[in-house]
Design a protein around this motif. Structure first.
Motif, PDB file in Angstrom:
ATOM      1  N   TYR A 153       0.868  -1.284   0.123  1.00  0.00           N
ATOM      2  CA  TYR A 153      -0.098   0.044  -0.155  1.00  0.00           C
ATOM      3  C   TYR A 153       1.061   1.229   0.111  1.00  0.00           C
ATOM      4  O   TYR A 153       0.277   2.328   0.319  1.00  0.00           O
ATOM      5  CB  TYR A 153      -1.062  -0.098   1.167  1.00  0.00           C
ATOM      6  N   ARG A 154       2.248   1.214  -0.286  1.00  0.00           N
ATOM      7  CA  ARG A 154       2.970   2.250  -0.301  1.00  0.00           C
ATOM      8  C   ARG A 154       2.977   2.775  -1.758  1.00  0.00           C
ATOM      9  O   ARG A 154       2.702   2.316  -2.746  1.00  0.00           O
ATOM     10  CB  ARG A 154       4.332   1.762   0.093  1.00  0.00           C
ATOM     11  N   GLU A 155       3.263   4.337  -1.815  1.00  0.00           N
ATOM     12  CA  GLU A 155       3.488   4.970  -3.045  1.00  0.00           C
ATOM     13  C   GLU A 155       4.756   4.699  -3.547  1.00  0.00           C
ATOM     14  O   GLU A 155       5.994   4.243  -2.641  1.00  0.00           O
ATOM     15  CB  GLU A 155       3.392   6.450  -2.720  1.00  0.00           C
ATOM     16  N   ALA A 156       4.709   4.680  -4.729  1.00  0.00           N
ATOM     17  CA  ALA A 156       6.036   4.174  -5.685  1.00  0.00           C
ATOM     18  C   ALA A 156       6.133   5.154  -6.545  1.00  0.00           C
ATOM     19  O   ALA A 156       5.225   5.903  -7.056  1.00  0.00           O
ATOM     20  CB  ALA A 156       6.141   2.742  -6.056  1.00  0.00           C
ATOM     21  N   SER A 157       7.153   5.139  -7.199  1.00  0.00           N
ATOM     22  CA  SER A 157       7.365   6.022  -8.600  1.00  0.00           C
ATOM     23  C   SER A 157       8.510   5.483  -9.407  1.00  0.00           C
ATOM     24  O   SER A 157       9.365   4.462  -9.329  1.00  0.00           O
ATOM     25  CB  SER A 157       8.085   7.511  -8.157  1.00  0.00           C
ATOM     26  N   GLY A 158       8.361   5.828 -10.967  1.00  0.00           N
ATOM     27  CA  GLY A 158       9.471   5.301 -11.906  1.00  0.00           C
ATOM     28  C   GLY A 158       9.368   6.263 -12.987  1.00  0.00           C
ATOM     29  O   GLY A 158       8.516   6.998 -13.060  1.00  0.00           O
ATOM     30  N   HIS A 159      10.467   6.191 -13.907  1.00  0.00           N
ATOM     31  CA  HIS A 159      10.502   7.218 -14.984  1.00  0.00           C
ATOM     32  C   HIS A 159      10.042   6.450 -16.303  1.00  0.00           C
ATOM     33  O   HIS A 159      10.248   5.024 -16.441  1.00  0.00           O
ATOM     34  CB  HIS A 159      11.883   7.567 -15.102  1.00  0.00           C
ATOM     35  N   PHE A 160       9.650   6.935 -17.105  1.00  0.00           N
ATOM     36  CA  PHE A 160       9.236   6.355 -18.553  1.00  0.00           C
ATOM     37  C   PHE A 160       9.574   7.341 -19.623  1.00  0.00           C
ATOM     38  O   PHE A 160       9.301   8.643 -19.327  1.00  0.00           O
ATOM     39  CB  PHE A 160       7.492   6.258 -18.607  1.00  0.00           C
ATOM     40  N   GLN A 161      10.299   6.865 -20.474  1.00  0.00           N
ATOM     41  CA  GLN A 161      10.511   7.583 -21.624  1.00  0.00           C
ATOM     42  C   GLN A 161       9.688   7.699 -22.734  1.00  0.00           C
ATOM     43  O   GLN A 161       8.959   6.808 -23.319  1.00  0.00           O
ATOM     44  CB  GLN A 161      11.861   7.073 -22.368  1.00  0.00           C
ATOM     45  N   LEU A 162       9.279   9.013 -23.061  1.00  0.00           N
ATOM     46  CA  LEU A 162       8.323   9.325 -24.214  1.00  0.00           C
ATOM     47  C   LEU A 162       8.996   9.053 -25.739  1.00  0.00           C
ATOM     48  O   LEU A 162      10.019   9.186 -25.908  1.00  0.00           O
ATOM     49  CB  LEU A 162       7.758  10.558 -24.200  1.00  0.00           C
ATOM     50  N   PRO A 163       8.064   8.651 -26.616  1.00  0.00           N
ATOM     51  CA  PRO A 163       8.616   8.525 -27.993  1.00  0.00           C
ATOM     52  C   PRO A 163       9.025  10.009 -28.395  1.00  0.00           C
ATOM     53  O   PRO A 163       8.537  11.242 -27.813  1.00  0.00           O
ATOM     54  CB  PRO A 163       7.372   7.795 -28.888  1.00  0.00           C
TER      55      PRO A 163
END
Length: 379
Positions: A153-163
């Motif tokens: 139930y914890r918040e998480a984050s990550g990066h995503f590369q756009l085209p």
């Protein structure tokens, strides 16, 4: 906690066990809010434990008050959330990453939607109305991103590369549910402009104008001959036509100055170069053009005891009103306002006003008020 554990043993199979189970769940939920991976890593799974105890309270006495409170607590812990953080401007040559923050999700749905300059300035009464408009438009990119979920139930984050994106304006829309018109879960959106232009501005030394500097986003070189279009409004309402438009041409150093002709005006400034249009600033200006005459304005500051609340929690807020005296763009005096009436308004997620509080500023300068919140988002 030892006392609660003893009560739990004493009340097993007896009336009132649900009260003990709820109290233990509440203990773990509150302790879980203090989790920090550096100082309190042992609290990481406390919300999982809290849910287990809340479920015991519900199973023991489903119709009890504690069971109803436990259901609300579980709902707040299991609430799904997704949020996107992105640069507002980028160039076609730059790799664009966005940060995705999420909670209780295993998939994030992301869509990039091109929009026109007119649509960029279109007024929407709420993000929900904006979503309903954007979801019907054509998109240039759409994907389903699988994200790790530790089920704690914890918040998480990550990066995503756009085209790679062509020059123009876009909205990036994300949700924890498929992006359809029937989506009734959470969503988040942000705007993005892909352009080769960059610009900066500052107040000039005389305090009666704004200096602009236009340059190339990649090389940093000045763009002589670039145009600055300044639109003046009486207020923030962009649905009205500007009451003044001024076109400025940058000199050999990519600079030009806009001279303000009235004490207060809302302006939007655009840099134009090779048919590209870049919004430089969108702000009120508070310069005084009447010689040594001072200009007075009041600013309200509102503080709450926390950023996020659980359903049914009380919001404690305090505020203060400050009057600033400005001369030629500089603050020369600042005083706390007393004995005046302030109005606080509370809005729900649909931008509907649900409460209004009228409060007089007492002699001690600070007003305070308590509000009880229902479940949902608001401001």
């Amino acid at each position: 906690m030892k006392q609660l554990e003893k009560l739990e043993q004493d009340y097993q199979g007896k009336t009132g066990y649900e009260m003990v189970a709820y109290a233990i769940g509440e203990y773990y939920q509150h302790r879980g809010e203090q989790y920090d991976k550096n100082t309190h890593p042992e609290y990481k799974n406390d919300w999982v434990t809290a849910v287990e105890w809340y479920q015991k309270a519900i199973a023991t006495a489903p119709k009890s008050i504690e069971a109803n409170k436990a259901r609300l607590a579980i709902q707040s812990i299991e609430n799904e959330m997704v949020h996107i953080v992105s640069k507002q401007k980028t160039s076609p040559q730059q790799t664009q990453f966005v940060t995705l923050e999420y909670k209780n999700c295993e998939h994030i749905f992301l869509r990039v939607i091109p929009i026109s300059e007119v649509e960029r300035n279109k007024f929407f009464s709420s993000d929900k109305e904006k979503y309903s408009y954007l979801i019907k438009k054509k998109y240039v990119f759409d994907t389903d991103i699988a994200v790790p979920n530790e089920h704690n139930y914890r918040e998480a984050s990550g990066h995503f590369q756009l085209p790679a994106l062509a020059m123009g304006h876009y909205y990036i829309l994300v949700s924890n549910a498929p992006l359809t018109e029937q989506n009734n879960k959470g969503f988040s959106l942000t705007s993005l402009q892909v352009t080769n232009i960059n610009a900066a501005y500052r107040n000039n030394d005389k305090g009666n104008g704004i200096e602009f500097f236009v340059f190339d986003r990649i090389s940093g070189k000045a763009l002589p001959g670039a145009t600055i279009r300044v639109e003046g409004y009486d207020s923030y309402n962009k649905n009205t036509k500007p009451n003044a438009i001024e076109m400025l041409i940058c000199d050999k150093d990519g600079k030009c100055t806009y001279n303000i002709t009235q004490d207060r005006k809302y302006i939007t400034a655009y840099a134009i170069w090779n048919k590209e249009k870049y919004c430089v600033c969108d702000k009120y200006v508070y310069f005084n053009t009447n010689g040594s005459k001072n200009y007075h304005r009041k600013t309200d500051y509102l503080f709450t005891d926390r950023n996020i609340y659980r359903p049914g929690q009380t919001v404690y807020c305090k505020g203060i009103t400050v009057e600033k005296t400005e001369s030629k763009g500089n603050t020369v005096d600042m005083q706390v306002v007393q004995n005046e009436v302030n109005k606080l308004e509370l809005f729900d997620a649909n931008n509907t006003k649900i409460a209004e509080i009228i409060k007089e500023l007492p002699c001690k300068h600070i007003f305070h008020k308590e509000c009880l919140l229902k479940y949902g988002f608001g401001k």
